[in-house]
Design an enzyme around this catalytic site. Structure first.
Site, PDB file in Angstrom:
ATOM      1  N   PRO A   1       0.776  -1.031   0.123  1.00 21.12           N
ATOM      2  CA  PRO A   1       0.093   0.126  -0.086  1.00 21.12           C
ATOM      3  C   PRO A   1       0.783   1.187  -0.066  1.00 21.12           C
ATOM      4  O   PRO A   1       1.757   1.295   0.882  1.00 21.12           O
ATOM      5  CB  PRO A   1      -0.728  -0.084   1.164  1.00 21.12           C
ATOM      6  CG  PRO A   1      -0.029  -0.969   2.067  1.00 21.12           C
ATOM      7  CD  PRO A   1       0.746  -1.975   1.131  1.00 21.12           C
ATOM      8  N   LEU A   2       0.579   2.209  -0.908  1.00 19.39           N
ATOM      9  CA  LEU A   2       1.441   3.373  -1.058  1.00 19.39           C
ATOM     10  C   LEU A   2       0.471   4.592  -1.232  1.00 19.39           C
ATOM     11  O   LEU A   2      -0.231   4.658  -1.925  1.00 19.39           O
ATOM     12  CB  LEU A   2       2.338   3.261  -2.461  1.00 19.39           C
ATOM     13  CG  LEU A   2       3.115   1.902  -2.446  1.00 19.39           C
ATOM     14  CD1 LEU A   2       3.627   1.884  -4.001  1.00 19.39           C
ATOM     15  CD2 LEU A   2       4.488   2.096  -1.807  1.00 19.39           C
TER      16      LEU A   2
ATOM     17  N   GLN B   1      -5.881  -1.050   3.580  1.00 20.36           N
ATOM     18  CA  GLN B   1      -5.133  -0.808   4.817  1.00 20.36           C
ATOM     19  C   GLN B   1      -5.525   0.212   5.753  1.00 20.36           C
ATOM     20  O   GLN B   1      -6.052   1.348   5.040  1.00 20.36           O
ATOM     21  CB  GLN B   1      -3.538  -0.427   4.465  1.00 20.36           C
ATOM     22  CG  GLN B   1      -2.639  -0.415   5.712  1.00 20.36           C
ATOM     23  CD  GLN B   1      -1.263   0.088   5.363  1.00 20.36           C
ATOM     24  OE1 GLN B   1      -0.840   1.069   4.925  1.00 20.36           O
ATOM     25  NE2 GLN B   1      -0.377  -0.833   5.521  1.00 20.36           N
TER      26      GLN B   1
ATOM     27  N   CYS C   1       3.735   3.159  10.322  1.00 19.36           N
ATOM     28  CA  CYS C   1       3.474   4.527   9.586  1.00 19.36           C
ATOM     29  C   CYS C   1       4.464   5.372  10.394  1.00 19.36           C
ATOM     30  O   CYS C   1       4.046   5.824  11.473  1.00 19.36           O
ATOM     31  CB  CYS C   1       2.237   5.147   9.239  1.00 19.36           C
ATOM     32  SG  CYS C   1       2.224   6.718   8.384  1.00 19.36           S
TER      33      CYS C   1
ATOM     34  N   HIS D   1       8.726  -4.232   7.945  1.00 22.59           N
ATOM     35  CA  HIS D   1       9.618  -3.567   7.186  1.00 22.59           C
ATOM     36  C   HIS D   1      10.951  -3.245   8.049  1.00 22.59           C
ATOM     37  O   HIS D   1      10.889  -3.111   9.330  1.00 22.59           O
ATOM     38  CB  HIS D   1       9.205  -2.040   7.207  1.00 22.59           C
ATOM     39  CG  HIS D   1       9.912  -1.274   6.200  1.00 22.59           C
ATOM     40  ND1 HIS D   1       9.217   0.138   6.064  1.00 22.59           N
ATOM     41  CD2 HIS D   1      10.991  -1.119   5.738  1.00 22.59           C
ATOM     42  CE1 HIS D   1      10.291   1.038   5.287  1.00 22.59           C
ATOM     43  NE2 HIS D   1      11.324   0.034   4.978  1.00 22.59           N
TER      44      HIS D   1
ATOM     45  N   ASN E   1       9.902  -6.489   4.036  1.00 23.29           N
ATOM     46  CA  ASN E   1       9.825  -5.415   3.356  1.00 23.29           C
ATOM     47  C   ASN E   1      10.942  -4.617   3.466  1.00 23.29           C
ATOM     48  O   ASN E   1      11.399  -4.461   4.476  1.00 23.29           O
ATOM     49  CB  ASN E   1       8.589  -4.601   3.682  1.00 23.29           C
ATOM     50  CG  ASN E   1       8.199  -3.424   3.078  1.00 23.29           C
ATOM     51  OD1 ASN E   1       7.853  -2.564   3.442  1.00 23.29           O
ATOM     52  ND2 ASN E   1       8.616  -3.071   1.592  1.00 23.29           N
TER      53      ASN E   1
ATOM     54  N   ALA F   1       7.698  -2.139  -2.449  1.00 21.79           N
ATOM     55  CA  ALA F   1       7.084  -0.711  -2.138  1.00 21.79           C
ATOM     56  C   ALA F   1       7.620   0.035  -3.309  1.00 21.79           C
ATOM     57  O   ALA F   1       7.407   0.281  -4.340  1.00 21.79           O
ATOM     58  CB  ALA F   1       7.226  -0.292  -1.008  1.00 21.79           C
ATOM     59  N   ARG F   2       8.595   0.959  -3.082  1.00 22.37           N
ATOM     60  CA  ARG F   2       9.201   1.846  -3.728  1.00 22.37           C
ATOM     61  C   ARG F   2       9.999   1.136  -5.075  1.00 22.37           C
ATOM     62  O   ARG F   2       9.844   2.031  -5.958  1.00 22.37           O
ATOM     63  CB  ARG F   2      10.419   2.644  -2.696  1.00 22.37           C
ATOM     64  CG  ARG F   2       9.823   3.574  -1.861  1.00 22.37           C
ATOM     65  CD  ARG F   2      11.152   4.317  -1.116  1.00 22.37           C
ATOM     66  NE  ARG F   2      11.844   3.485  -0.457  1.00 22.37           N
ATOM     67  CZ  ARG F   2      13.174   3.639   0.171  1.00 22.37           C
ATOM     68  NH1 ARG F   2      13.671   4.760  -0.317  1.00 22.37           N
ATOM     69  NH2 ARG F   2      13.767   2.952   0.638  1.00 22.37           N
TER      70      ARG F   2
END
Length: 707
Positions: free
Chosen positions: A360-361, A414, A445, A514, A547, A572-573
């Site tokens: 989720p971005l 999310q 986050c 992460h 992640n 992700a990125r």
């Protein structure tokens, strides 16, 4: 840098240093310095650019040239007045009239707030954009009719029939107007969530010690959190701050076209209604407003007569010692129906093993981007992070983040919340209104505005609250629950390994780790050794995903080989910079993609964006804004054929270089002006006075500075 602010154009500093080093050092030395080892024949000196007072500031100040970029923040009243003026102008044509080209189709007739002058609209409408209407390409009637920027390609002029059929068939998870109005009025009841919270003893946020103090003193403790109707300990009066920090364009991306312009006024009325209950001594003295009982209604109505404090003392005693009749019945039914209720281990299980998971971005991970990634090989997709309090308030811009396309066959959403009751109410609402395969709870986050509210990575410092949130959410609905965490809050104080064994017992189906702490944000490399350690400690029933820094199939293979206990890796990125990473992993190759192939991917994104946000002027500009945000990441990709060492690493800084053709050179530019030129190749010329500043860096575009 600040001393040269008035000296005129200067070379780009970071890329200039990287280019100078790249020309003098060996590829191995460049890799050691985290600089992409581009072949020397492609290197070029950094371009000259007008400099600002401080190039590191996201909002430059004191610069005459930046005056067109930095605009005075307008109040909600000003913005509302401007919207009204646009609606009354010929360009603000009535959507119903535009769809059919017939003034008589508007149900409001002369009372409509929009213009019905078709000829005046045609005279002032911007010229059409080159290309085909995205709805015509799929043989569907265009729902925007006269306002479509591709009107010239409509086969039969203005369509007749059901013009909204395409969206209904392709997208789901929209919030119904009836439920939204109930959320505004705070009248939605969460029976399943409240029953589970009562069974767990988590109805309020205050501790029993606070309740005991209130009983003894008969007064309100200053340290006691007071919940609002949504179960949040502090009603976010400044919820717009979150929307502005993540992206102002999120409001433009709202898919609910019928959303009223006075939404925040209605929310304010709900807050004022909730303000009368601020004299409660603790959360445990009253349940959430949505599950208000008959006994509590009597207390609220008689509060003024009894003097507040004494009445509050009665409620504390009765709530703690004598359960309310309605709540007791709910708990009793829950106990009697345990045989019928599925055990957490018997719930539907999502198998993440060996599947390619698009993370989720925020902002860029929107529905059109996810469609592009699905076409390039992603197996699992997840919506952008949505705040629980905003969902419970019925904010259409937040509910737009939960929308799902028909191509997303394995899809989750999310959410982010600070308290068990907030999250439990949200998951019950999502189960009722949406079709999702899993719900991911964000506990990692690092954004300040989220952490300061006690959500995101702030929960890493409160393991008991983490437990309560997961237990309440997983016990409320049958949808599988997953958790996203970081290694710790502070660097060097990892703690997830001590919790990983219990997360499965709490009710989580999977946990994504992460490999960075909150303090690290996105700096340094992800600690995959610690991720491996956690995966080995996890029980067999709990799937663990890693992640961080996955940027090629080599990275993917390395993590899978070094730790077979890992179910999968979240990307992700790496997907933002090169979305074809999913193809590379599945085909086990380094794809030396051409500029033409990359441009076709951008075309697909624009087509999906126009279908999602609309092919009228507003939809075109919304698509442009999100495209530019994405281009601010894709410029970091260095083609395989230009590198001395492959594969490229996510931490490498690319020097300035020439591509193998003009389009590849343009795509390699980190100038916002060049990103705008790319958008004009796809969506036509930008409007007069157009400005753009990406959220994650100071590089900005404005007409005066870039011509």
């Amino acid at each position: 840098m600040g001393g040269d602010s008035e000296a005129g154009p200067v070379p780009d500093a970071s890329n200039g240093v990287a280019a100078a080093l790249a020309a003098q050092r060996t590829p191995e030395e460049l890799v050691a310095k985290s600089i992409a080892p581009v072949k020397k024949q492609y290197l070029r000196p950094p371009p000259l650019r007008p400099c600002s007072k401080d190039q590191n500031d996201a909002v430059p100040e004191g610069s005459a040239k930046s005056s067109t970029v930095v605009k005075e923040k307008k109040s909600k009243r000003q913005l509302k007045r401007e919207r009204r003026e646009v609606q009354k102008s010929p360009l603000g044509i009535c959507p119903e009239v535009a769809k059919r080209g017939d003034v008589t189709r508007c149900p409001y007739k002369d009372k409509c707030r929009y213009s019905h002058d078709i000829e005046a609209y045609k005279a002032q409408k911007p010229e059409d954009i080159e290309g085909e209407c995205p709805f015509m390409a799929v043989d569907e009637p265009c729902p925007y009719g006269l306002s479509c920027r591709f009107m010239g390609t409509h086969k039969d002029g203005v369509a007749d029939g059901d013009v909204n059929a395409h969206r209904r068939n392709s997208e789901i998870n929209g919030l119904s107007k009836n439920v939204q109005k109930l959320l505004w009025k705070n009248k939605v009841k969460f029976t399943k969530a409240d029953a589970k919270l009562k069974a767990l003893g988590l109805m309020g946020h205050a501790k029993s010690k606070t309740v005991a103090t209130s009983k003894e003193n008969g007064s309100v403790s200053k340290d006691c959190d007071v919940t609002d109707g949504n179960g949040c300990s502090e009603f976010p009066c400044n919820t717009d701050d979150k929307l502005e920090e993540t992206a102002e364009i999120k409001e433009d991306g709202c898919v609910d076209e019928t959303f009223p312009s006075d939404e925040m006024d209605l929310s304010a009325e709900v807050k004022e209604e909730g303000g009368a209950n601020d004299t409660f001594p603790s959360e445990e003295s009253r349940p959430s407003k949505k599950a208000r009982s008959v006994f509590e209604e009597e207390f609220v109505t008689g509060e003024a007569d009894d003097g507040g404090a004494s009445a509050a003392g009665k409620v504390v005693g009765k709530t703690c010692l004598q359960p309310e009749p309605e709540a007791a019945a709910n708990v009793e039914c829950l106990e009697n129906d345990k045989i019928l209720k599925t055990h957490p281990r018997e719930k539907k299980i999502i198998d993440f093993r060996e599947k390619l998971y698009l993370a989720p971005l925020t902002t860029v991970g929107n529905l059109p981007f996810r469609r592009v990634c699905k076409g390039l090989g992603a197996d699992i997709t997840c919506g952008e992070m949505a705040m629980c309090t905003n969902l419970l308030q019925g904010q259409a811009s937040e509910w737009a983040l939960l929308r799902r396309h028909s191509s997303e066959d394995l899809f989750g959403v999310q959410i982010c919340g600070a308290y068990p009751d907030t999250v439990a109410h949200t998951v019950e609402l999502i189960e009722q209104e949406c079709t999702v395969d899993f719900i991911d709870i964000n506990m990692g986050c690092p954004i300040d505005i989220v952490v300061n509210k006690g959500a995101g990575s702030a929960l890493l410092t409160k393991p008991m609250r983490m437990k309560g949130i997961v237990q309440a959410a997983s016990g409320t609905v049958d949808i599988p629950m997953t958790v996203k965490v970081r290694t710790a809050y502070f660097e060097g104080k990892n703690r997830i390994d001590s919790l990983i064994a219990d997360m499965g017992n709490w009710g989580a189906s999977a946990v994504t780790i992460h490999g960075r702490s909150r303090q690290q944000r996105y700096s340094k490399l992800a600690d995959w050794e610690y991720v491996y350690q956690c995966a080995k400690k996890a029980p067999d029933s709990l799937q663990v995903l890693g992640n961080g820094d996955v940027f090629s199939y080599v990275d993917w293979n390395k993590h899978k080989v070094e730790c077979p206990q890992l179910s999968s890796c979240m990307i992700a990125r790496g997907a933002l910079i090169k979305p074809w990473i999913f193809t590379e992993i599945k085909e086990q190759r380094h794809w030396d993609i051409t500029s033409g192939e990359r441009f076709n991917i951008l075309k697909d994104y624009v087509r999906c964006g126009l279908e999602h946000w609309g092919s009228d002027t507003k939809g075109v500009e919304t698509t442009r804004r999100f495209l530019l945000e994405w281009l601010s990441y894709t410029c970091r990709y260095v083609p395989v054929g230009l590198l001395d060492v492959i594969p490229q690493r996510l931490s490498w800084r690319p020097p300035t270089y020439f591509g193998r053709d003009d389009l590849e050179t343009l795509m390699a530019s980190d100038s916002a002006a060049d990103w705008v030129r790319l958008s004009e190749m796809l969506l036509g010329k930008v409007p007069d006075g157009f400005t753009f500043a990406p959220k994650h860096k100071s590089n900005a575009y404005d007409r005066a500075e870039n011509g």
